[in-house]
Design a protein around this motif. Structure first.
Motif, PDB file in Angstrom:
ATOM      1  N   SER A  18      -0.611 -14.368  -8.436  1.00  0.00           N
ATOM      2  CA  SER A  18       0.526 -13.961  -7.622  1.00  0.00           C
ATOM      3  C   SER A  18       0.513 -14.703  -6.295  1.00  0.00           C
ATOM      4  CB  SER A  18       0.511 -12.447  -7.365  1.00  0.00           C
ATOM      5  OG  SER A  18      -0.552 -12.099  -6.496  1.00  0.00           O
ATOM      6  N   ALA A  19       1.708 -14.813  -5.729  1.00  0.00           N
ATOM      7  CA  ALA A  19       1.907 -15.318  -4.375  1.00  0.00           C
ATOM      8  C   ALA A  19       2.443 -14.144  -3.566  1.00  0.00           C
ATOM      9  CB  ALA A  19       2.895 -16.475  -4.369  1.00  0.00           C
ATOM     10  N   THR A  20       1.859 -13.914  -2.382  1.00  0.00           N
ATOM     11  CA  THR A  20       2.151 -12.703  -1.620  1.00  0.00           C
ATOM     12  C   THR A  20       2.536 -13.024  -0.182  1.00  0.00           C
ATOM     13  OG1 THR A  20       0.462 -11.561  -2.917  1.00  0.00           O
ATOM     14  CG2 THR A  20       1.190 -10.481  -0.911  1.00  0.00           C
ATOM     15  N   LEU A  21       3.570 -12.336   0.309  1.00  0.00           N
ATOM     16  CA  LEU A  21       3.871 -12.294   1.730  1.00  0.00           C
ATOM     17  C   LEU A  21       3.271 -10.996   2.244  1.00  0.00           C
ATOM     18  CD1 LEU A  21       7.579 -13.479   1.771  1.00  0.00           C
ATOM     19  CD2 LEU A  21       5.546 -14.762   2.472  1.00  0.00           C
ATOM     20  N   PHE A  22       2.358 -11.102   3.190  1.00  0.00           N
ATOM     21  CA  PHE A  22       1.537  -9.981   3.643  1.00  0.00           C
ATOM     22  C   PHE A  22       1.769  -9.763   5.128  1.00  0.00           C
ATOM     23  CE2 PHE A  22      -2.564  -8.315   5.170  1.00  0.00           C
ATOM     24  CZ  PHE A  22      -2.813  -7.298   4.253  1.00  0.00           C
ATOM     25  N   THR A  23       2.145  -8.550   5.515  1.00  0.00           N
ATOM     26  CA  THR A  23       2.356  -8.188   6.916  1.00  0.00           C
ATOM     27  C   THR A  23       1.468  -6.998   7.230  1.00  0.00           C
ATOM     28  OG1 THR A  23       4.655  -8.903   6.787  1.00  0.00           O
ATOM     29  CG2 THR A  23       4.068  -7.490   8.628  1.00  0.00           C
ATOM     30  N   ALA A  24       0.790  -7.034   8.350  1.00  0.00           N
ATOM     31  CA  ALA A  24      -0.109  -5.925   8.685  1.00  0.00           C
ATOM     32  C   ALA A  24      -0.243  -5.751  10.186  1.00  0.00           C
ATOM     33  CB  ALA A  24      -1.491  -6.179   8.091  1.00  0.00           C
ATOM     34  N   ALA A  25      -0.529  -4.517  10.553  1.00  0.00           N
ATOM     35  CA  ALA A  25      -1.032  -4.178  11.879  1.00  0.00           C
ATOM     36  C   ALA A  25      -2.414  -3.612  11.592  1.00  0.00           C
ATOM     37  CB  ALA A  25      -0.136  -3.157  12.566  1.00  0.00           C
ATOM     38  N   PHE A  26      -3.464  -4.382  11.899  1.00  0.00           N
ATOM     39  CA  PHE A  26      -4.796  -4.068  11.390  1.00  0.00           C
ATOM     40  C   PHE A  26      -5.863  -4.498  12.386  1.00  0.00           C
ATOM     41  CE2 PHE A  26      -8.491  -4.886   8.610  1.00  0.00           C
ATOM     42  CZ  PHE A  26      -8.536  -3.675   7.918  1.00  0.00           C
ATOM     43  N   ASP A  27      -6.877  -3.664  12.542  1.00  0.00           N
ATOM     44  CA  ASP A  27      -8.017  -3.975  13.400  1.00  0.00           C
ATOM     45  C   ASP A  27      -9.206  -4.341  12.511  1.00  0.00           C
ATOM     46  OD1 ASP A  27     -10.321  -3.929  14.996  1.00  0.00           O
ATOM     47  OD2 ASP A  27      -9.584  -2.281  16.235  1.00  0.00           O
ATOM     48  N   GLN A  28      -9.572  -5.615  12.491  1.00  0.00           N
ATOM     49  CA  GLN A  28     -10.671  -6.095  11.648  1.00  0.00           C
ATOM     50  C   GLN A  28     -11.995  -5.405  11.969  1.00  0.00           C
ATOM     51  OE1 GLN A  28     -10.649  -8.204   9.096  1.00  0.00           O
ATOM     52  NE2 GLN A  28      -8.557  -8.916   9.228  1.00  0.00           N
TER      53      GLN A  28
END
Length: 135
Positions: free
Chosen positions: A46-56
């Motif tokens: 798969s090819a994915t467009l990924f959006t996140a608000a994330f603290d590593q």
């Protein structure tokens, strides 16, 4: 029908795309593209467009992903889109959403509809399942 598989992320490329106008929050929004490889009753990529608000650092955040899958489900070849999102507090997944995009199926997967889900095992194995109908 249900099709299950494991998957690996084979590519992750952060993008310079940022929301405009810029709004400062405690967890900034980021955009990336991803590629995944699937093995099991679901085979392909798969090819994915990924959006996140994330603290590593803490593992806290929320993501939204739109995936375009190409391969087979239980031997039926084709392609389709699916979307999923979840929130994590670092050790869990909540507020999950997963659906196959209507009218997105091609070839042997034309008319596909349904839902599914994802899970990560304690050993880090990523699992996916599709609960689907072919119309």
């Amino acid at each position: 029908m249900r099709a299950t598989a494991t998957f690996t992320v084979t590519g992750f490329a952060p993008s310079e795309l940022k929301p405009e106008p810029a709004v400062a929050t405690a967890l900034p929004v980021g955009v990336a593209t991803m590629e995944k490889h699937f093995d099991g009753e679901v085979t392909g990529h798969s090819a994915t467009l990924f959006t996140a608000a994330f603290d590593q650092t803490t593992g806290v955040g929320t993501y939204v992903a739109m995936e375009s899958f190409e391969g087979s489900l239980q031997g039926r070849e084709g392609a389709f889109n699916f979307v999923h999102c979840a929130t994590t507090s670092g050790s869990d997944r909540t507020a999950e959403f997963f659906t196959i995009v209507p009218s997105s199926g091609t070839d042997g997967l034309a008319g596909i509809s349904g839902s599914g889900g994802m899970a990560v095992d304690a050993d880090g194995t990523h699992r996916i399942w599709f609960d689907y109908l072919l119309g």
